[in-house]
Design a protein around this motif. Structure first.
Motif, PDB file in Angstrom:
ATOM      1  N   ASP A  15       0.806  -1.241   0.000  1.00 25.03           N
ATOM      2  CA  ASP A  15       0.000   0.000   0.000  1.00 25.03           C
ATOM      3  C   ASP A  15       0.833   1.283   0.000  1.00 25.03           C
ATOM      4  N   THR A  16       1.202   1.723  -1.187  1.00 24.14           N
ATOM      5  CA  THR A  16       1.990   2.953  -1.270  1.00 24.14           C
ATOM      6  C   THR A  16       1.306   4.055  -2.072  1.00 24.14           C
ATOM      7  N   PHE A  17       0.261   3.739  -2.821  1.00 23.43           N
ATOM      8  CA  PHE A  17      -0.306   4.767  -3.695  1.00 23.43           C
ATOM      9  C   PHE A  17      -1.823   4.819  -3.632  1.00 23.43           C
ATOM     10  N   GLY A  18      -2.477   3.693  -3.757  1.00 22.02           N
ATOM     11  CA  GLY A  18      -3.932   3.690  -3.779  1.00 22.02           C
ATOM     12  C   GLY A  18      -4.511   2.781  -2.722  1.00 22.02           C
ATOM     13  N   LEU A  19      -5.727   2.301  -2.991  1.00 21.56           N
ATOM     14  CA  LEU A  19      -6.445   1.454  -2.046  1.00 21.56           C
ATOM     15  C   LEU A  19      -6.523   0.004  -2.510  1.00 21.56           C
ATOM     16  N   ILE A  49      -5.031   4.904   5.489  1.00 22.89           N
ATOM     17  CA  ILE A  49      -6.436   4.899   5.931  1.00 22.89           C
ATOM     18  C   ILE A  49      -6.934   3.475   6.174  1.00 22.89           C
ATOM     19  N   ALA A  50      -6.033   2.586   6.564  1.00 24.67           N
ATOM     20  CA  ALA A  50      -6.447   1.203   6.844  1.00 24.67           C
ATOM     21  C   ALA A  50      -7.559   1.158   7.886  1.00 24.67           C
ATOM     22  N   ILE A  62      -2.554  -4.745  11.126  1.00 30.72           N
ATOM     23  CA  ILE A  62      -1.413  -4.087  11.755  1.00 30.72           C
ATOM     24  C   ILE A  62      -0.958  -2.987  10.813  1.00 30.72           C
ATOM     25  N   LYS A  63      -0.874  -1.778  11.301  1.00 30.07           N
ATOM     26  CA  LYS A  63      -0.451  -0.644  10.481  1.00 30.07           C
ATOM     27  C   LYS A  63       1.064  -0.473  10.583  1.00 30.07           C
ATOM     28  N   ILE A  64       1.743  -0.479   9.435  1.00 36.31           N
ATOM     29  CA  ILE A  64       3.172  -0.171   9.392  1.00 36.31           C
ATOM     30  C   ILE A  64       3.349   1.245   8.850  1.00 36.31           C
ATOM     31  N   ASP A 281     -15.758   7.248   0.296  1.00 34.00           N
ATOM     32  CA  ASP A 281     -16.773   6.380   0.884  1.00 34.00           C
ATOM     33  C   ASP A 281     -16.127   5.018   1.106  1.00 34.00           C
ATOM     34  N   ASN A 282     -16.221   4.509   2.332  1.00 28.90           N
ATOM     35  CA  ASN A 282     -15.551   3.246   2.628  1.00 28.90           C
ATOM     36  C   ASN A 282     -16.377   2.029   2.222  1.00 28.90           C
ATOM     37  N   ARG A 283     -17.522   2.274   1.594  1.00 33.35           N
ATOM     38  CA  ARG A 283     -18.354   1.172   1.088  1.00 33.35           C
ATOM     39  C   ARG A 283     -18.675   1.425  -0.383  1.00 33.35           C
ATOM     40  N   MET A 284     -17.610   1.401  -1.188  1.00 30.64           N
ATOM     41  CA  MET A 284     -17.773   1.668  -2.614  1.00 30.64           C
ATOM     42  C   MET A 284     -18.666   0.638  -3.287  1.00 30.64           C
ATOM     43  N   GLU A 285     -18.705  -0.576  -2.743  1.00 34.47           N
ATOM     44  CA  GLU A 285     -19.554  -1.605  -3.335  1.00 34.47           C
ATOM     45  C   GLU A 285     -21.006  -1.139  -3.410  1.00 34.47           C
ATOM     46  N   GLU A 286     -21.469  -0.469  -2.374  1.00 31.21           N
ATOM     47  CA  GLU A 286     -22.859   0.013  -2.366  1.00 31.21           C
ATOM     48  C   GLU A 286     -23.077   1.063  -3.448  1.00 31.21           C
TER      49      GLU A 286
END
Length: 401
Positions: A15-19, A49-50, A62-64, A281-286
């Motif tokens: 995770d260095t650029f996107g989601l 933004i994990a 675990i956030k690094i 939005d953390n629920r893009m599926e919706e």
């Protein structure tokens, strides 16, 4: 549903650029704990933004320390006062100590075989000695063959994959694309590859969340948004150019869009009554499930969601520094699954406006003659079940001895 008491899977997502990496790992983790009771999954993530996403019971992260990939392809520390090498040392140490403490049965590495700048190689060496099953997960498309080959040759990656990994999962069907085509891949490594299929997405109803009215908007998304401003500018300019374009558009900027670009787009789009802009939005599926159609850059997760919810789609891919999105969009367009515009074509407001007006009337992917092959999650769950069965069987044999 099977039950494996205290079985553990560790996942790595640089995770260095996107989601994309985190969302893919999270999707797999949720499917695994749903299928296998007693299984726990821990995701190591560098995403800033994990914590913005929800995780099912028995899935945690675990956030690094975060490292940001610039548009040039170079990396820099998220914290400007900390040297990149120091950040990488911290990440490497946390990854190794997490593996030592968690003691996983299976370690799944997403996309980067040795991790960012080789940061998981030490952990792979350690886990190999204790019998952990090591799995490399590859996207359907990695990059243009000549670019991937040059990158992997510099770091001796093919040899190291053969040395460390027990399994290689390709998150797509073989007839769509071979992520290692054009590379001189040894037969022994090919024998470890399993094309599991695309990862199907679904929507879990959330009573506490106010749902948008389905079917009345085109969704415009650029994933994380770090390099998505051009596409959104092109959409806004198309609306300005053609007053007869009156479809409602819901634009999601993405959490990584630079502040100056975000402000400029918010200012421009505010003048157009048919465009609504949200930042994340953390629920893009919706949002995709409720859209009439989708405009995107064609990243892996959005493409899976387009297929999963069977939405007509227009893809304007990124073309550098990686060609992954371009290759995926061209192949999907060849198969009649999506419409594609090259970035220079999308910059023509008349052409973009015509594509947007036609988009909701475009046939859905299921109306093509192609098999969508969305069996990735159940396929992975079966493989994991088989691996854990063998491990538990071996353990019981040792206990009896």
């Amino acid at each position: 549903m099977s039950r494996f008491e205290d079985a553990r899977i560790l996942m790595y997502s640089h995770d260095t650029f996107g989601l994309g990496h985190l969302r893919r790992c999270r999707t797999i983790a949720h499917a695994l704990v749903e299928e296998h009771r007693g299984l726990s999954v821990l995701i190591i993530s560098g995403s800033t933004i994990a914590g913005a996403f929800d995780y099912r019971t028995r899935v945690d992260f675990i956030k690094i320390p975060s490292v940001i990939k610039l548009r040039s392809g170079e990396y820099t520390s998220m914290e400007s006062h900390i040297d990149l090498q120091e950040t990488l040392k911290m990440r490497q140490s946390i990854i190794r100590h997490t593996a030592e403490s968690f003691q996983p049965d299976i370690f799944i590495v997403d996309k980067e075989p040795m991790g960012l700048r080789g940061e998981v190689e030490e952990t792979l060496t350690y886990l190999k000695t204790r019998g952990t099953t090591l799995v490399l997960g590859l996207r359907d498309v990695m990059d243009a063959p000549h670019l991937l080959e040059a990158e992997w040759q510099r770091n001796d990656v093919l040899r190291k994959i053969g040395q460390f990994y027990d399994r290689i999962w390709v998150y797509g069907p073989p007839e769509f694309y071979d992520p290692l085509q054009g590379l001189d891949v040894p037969a022994s490594m090919r024998a470890k590859m399993d094309f599991v299929g695309f990862l199907q997405r679904s929507v879990t109803p959330d009573p506490s969340r106010e749902s948008r009215k389905a079917g009345d908007y085109i969704l415009v998304t650029t994933g994380g948004g770090g390099d998505g401003a051009d596409l959104i500018h092109d959409v806004v300019h198309a609306y300005k150019h053609d007053p007869s374009l009156t479809h409602k558009a819901l634009v999601v900027l993405g959490p990584y869009m630079p502040t100056d670009q975000r402000r400029k787009l918010l200012r421009k789009s505010a003048k157009i009554p048919y465009i609504e802009v949200i930042e994340f939005d953390n629920r893009m599926e919706e949002l995709i499930a409720g859209a009439t159609s989708v405009v995107s850059m064609g990243g892996y997760n959005t493409y899976c969601e387009i297929l999963s919810f069977d939405k007509p789609a227009l893809i304007v891919p990124r073309v550098n520094p990686r060609e992954e999105q371009l290759i995926r969009a061209r192949r999907a367009s060849e198969l009649g699954l999506v419409e594609m515009l090259e970035p220079e074509e999308a910059r023509d407001p008349a052409r973009m406006a015509a594509a947007l007006k036609n988009l909701p009337k475009r046939p859905a992917p299921s109306q093509s003659k192609q098999s969508l092959r969305l069996e990735g999650l159940p396929h992975i769950s079966r493989i994991v079940g088989d691996i854990l069965d063998v491990k538990r069987g071996s353990h019981l044999s040792l206990v009896k001895l």
